[in-house]
Design a protein around this motif. Structure first.
Motif, PDB file in Angstrom:
ATOM      1  N   PHE A  70       0.938  -1.057  -0.178  1.00  0.00           N
ATOM      2  CA  PHE A  70       0.063   0.001   0.046  1.00  0.00           C
ATOM      3  C   PHE A  70       0.763   1.155  -0.034  1.00  0.00           C
ATOM      4  N   GLU A  71       0.441   2.523  -0.196  1.00  0.00           N
ATOM      5  CA  GLU A  71       1.011   3.647   0.057  1.00  0.00           C
ATOM      6  C   GLU A  71       1.934   3.821   1.508  1.00  0.00           C
ATOM      7  N   ASP A  72       1.483   3.487   2.479  1.00  0.00           N
ATOM      8  CA  ASP A  72       2.120   3.718   3.687  1.00  0.00           C
ATOM      9  C   ASP A  72       2.606   2.286   4.631  1.00  0.00           C
ATOM     10  N   CYS A  73       2.230   1.052   3.973  1.00  0.00           N
ATOM     11  CA  CYS A  73       2.594   0.072   4.666  1.00  0.00           C
ATOM     12  C   CYS A  73       2.806  -1.320   3.625  1.00  0.00           C
ATOM     13  N   VAL A  74       3.115  -2.167   4.310  1.00  0.00           N
ATOM     14  CA  VAL A  74       3.125  -3.614   3.330  1.00  0.00           C
ATOM     15  C   VAL A  74       2.482  -4.601   4.291  1.00  0.00           C
ATOM     16  N   THR A  75       1.409  -5.306   3.865  1.00  0.00           N
ATOM     17  CA  THR A  75       0.765  -6.595   4.550  1.00  0.00           C
ATOM     18  C   THR A  75       1.494  -7.779   3.943  1.00  0.00           C
ATOM     19  N   VAL A  76       1.529  -8.801   4.864  1.00  0.00           N
ATOM     20  CA  VAL A  76       1.881 -10.298   4.468  1.00  0.00           C
ATOM     21  C   VAL A  76       0.826 -11.046   5.005  1.00  0.00           C
ATOM     22  N   GLU A  77       0.238 -11.883   4.190  1.00  0.00           N
ATOM     23  CA  GLU A  77      -0.939 -12.812   4.684  1.00  0.00           C
ATOM     24  C   GLU A  77      -0.793 -14.397   4.207  1.00  0.00           C
ATOM     25  N   GLN A  78      -0.860 -15.082   5.091  1.00  0.00           N
ATOM     26  CA  GLN A  78      -0.950 -16.522   4.833  1.00  0.00           C
ATOM     27  C   GLN A  78      -1.992 -17.381   5.334  1.00  0.00           C
ATOM     28  N   PHE A  79      -2.581 -18.008   4.934  1.00  0.00           N
ATOM     29  CA  PHE A  79      -3.827 -18.733   5.363  1.00  0.00           C
ATOM     30  C   PHE A  79      -3.580 -19.902   6.023  1.00  0.00           C
ATOM     31  N   ASP A  80      -3.973 -20.130   7.282  1.00  0.00           N
ATOM     32  CA  ASP A  80      -3.794 -21.135   8.046  1.00  0.00           C
ATOM     33  C   ASP A  80      -4.752 -22.238   8.022  1.00  0.00           C
ATOM     34  N   PRO A  81      -4.637 -23.330   7.567  1.00  0.00           N
ATOM     35  CA  PRO A  81      -5.653 -24.489   7.186  1.00  0.00           C
ATOM     36  C   PRO A  81      -6.240 -25.132   8.654  1.00  0.00           C
ATOM     37  N   ARG A  82      -5.368 -25.044   9.600  1.00  0.00           N
ATOM     38  CA  ARG A  82      -5.517 -25.523  10.995  1.00  0.00           C
ATOM     39  C   ARG A  82      -6.760 -24.687  11.691  1.00  0.00           C
ATOM     40  N   HIS A  92      -3.538 -15.468   8.570  1.00  0.00           N
ATOM     41  CA  HIS A  92      -2.683 -14.633   9.586  1.00  0.00           C
ATOM     42  C   HIS A  92      -1.952 -13.559   8.803  1.00  0.00           C
ATOM     43  N   LYS A  93      -2.073 -12.140   9.324  1.00  0.00           N
ATOM     44  CA  LYS A  93      -1.748 -11.338   8.644  1.00  0.00           C
ATOM     45  C   LYS A  93      -0.529 -10.240   9.648  1.00  0.00           C
ATOM     46  N   ILE A  94       0.501  -9.981   9.071  1.00  0.00           N
ATOM     47  CA  ILE A  94       1.453  -8.912   9.602  1.00  0.00           C
ATOM     48  C   ILE A  94       1.374  -7.587   8.864  1.00  0.00           C
ATOM     49  N   THR A  95       1.649  -6.688   9.367  1.00  0.00           N
ATOM     50  CA  THR A  95       2.025  -5.402   8.893  1.00  0.00           C
ATOM     51  C   THR A  95       3.593  -4.824   8.989  1.00  0.00           C
ATOM     52  N   LEU A  96       4.011  -4.456   8.029  1.00  0.00           N
ATOM     53  CA  LEU A  96       5.263  -3.926   7.889  1.00  0.00           C
ATOM     54  C   LEU A  96       5.408  -2.377   7.313  1.00  0.00           C
ATOM     55  N   SER A  97       6.340  -1.568   8.077  1.00  0.00           N
ATOM     56  CA  SER A  97       6.557  -0.423   7.458  1.00  0.00           C
ATOM     57  C   SER A  97       7.493  -0.410   6.185  1.00  0.00           C
ATOM     58  N   PHE A  98       7.539   0.485   5.628  1.00  0.00           N
ATOM     59  CA  PHE A  98       8.522   0.370   4.493  1.00  0.00           C
ATOM     60  C   PHE A  98       9.975   0.309   4.923  1.00  0.00           C
ATOM     61  N   ALA A  99      10.295   0.867   6.240  1.00  0.00           N
ATOM     62  CA  ALA A  99      11.748   0.681   6.761  1.00  0.00           C
ATOM     63  C   ALA A  99      11.889  -0.583   7.356  1.00  0.00           C
ATOM     64  N   GLN A 100      10.842  -1.286   7.766  1.00  0.00           N
ATOM     65  CA  GLN A 100      11.062  -2.806   8.029  1.00  0.00           C
ATOM     66  C   GLN A 100      11.383  -3.760   6.926  1.00  0.00           C
ATOM     67  N   VAL A 101      10.641  -3.186   5.756  1.00  0.00           N
ATOM     68  CA  VAL A 101      10.683  -3.973   4.432  1.00  0.00           C
ATOM     69  C   VAL A 101      12.087  -3.749   3.854  1.00  0.00           C
ATOM     70  N   ALA A 102      12.644  -2.546   3.881  1.00  0.00           N
ATOM     71  CA  ALA A 102      14.011  -2.295   3.549  1.00  0.00           C
ATOM     72  C   ALA A 102      14.807  -3.029   4.372  1.00  0.00           C
ATOM     73  N   ASP A 103      14.836  -2.810   5.722  1.00  0.00           N
ATOM     74  CA  ASP A 103      15.811  -3.755   6.638  1.00  0.00           C
ATOM     75  C   ASP A 103      15.778  -5.359   6.107  1.00  0.00           C
ATOM     76  N   LEU A 104      14.388  -5.918   5.914  1.00  0.00           N
ATOM     77  CA  LEU A 104      14.331  -7.472   5.508  1.00  0.00           C
ATOM     78  C   LEU A 104      14.976  -7.465   4.272  1.00  0.00           C
ATOM     79  N   ALA A 105      14.870  -6.575   3.142  1.00  0.00           N
ATOM     80  CA  ALA A 105      15.613  -6.822   2.174  1.00  0.00           C
ATOM     81  C   ALA A 105      17.301  -6.775   2.117  1.00  0.00           C
ATOM     82  N   ALA A 106      17.581  -5.947   3.298  1.00  0.00           N
ATOM     83  CA  ALA A 106      19.068  -6.101   3.486  1.00  0.00           C
ATOM     84  C   ALA A 106      19.492  -7.130   4.060  1.00  0.00           C
TER      85      ALA A 106
END
Length: 80
Positions: free
Chosen positions: A32-44, A49-63
């Protein structure tokens, strides 16, 4: 395998776990314009499940994917 779709308010990337011995559920990333969400379906639990990351966190993850073990800030090791 992955797909990329451009929606009105987000870019949606879906990561599909190619056939393997133990296949994981697809992962959907919404940029999105201000954040990134990551979702994965849990069959159990039959719920996503959803987590929200700031763009700074995404940049840190990429590095972090290309760095050795350690603690870092802005691409530099943190002194302990």
């Amino acid at each position: 395998m992955f797909t990329i779709e451009h929606e009105f308010d987000a870019t949606v990337i879906t990561l599909v776990d190619d056939p393997a011995g133990h296949r994981q559920e697809d992962v959907t990333i919404n940029a999105f314009e201000d954040c990134v969400t990551v979702e994965q379906f849990d069959p159990r639990t039959e719920r996503p499940h959803k987590i929200t990351l700031s763009f700074a966190q995404v940049a840190d993850l990429a590095a972090a994917l290309d760095l050795p073990e350690g603690a870092y800030k802005l691409g530099r090791p943190v002194k302990r």
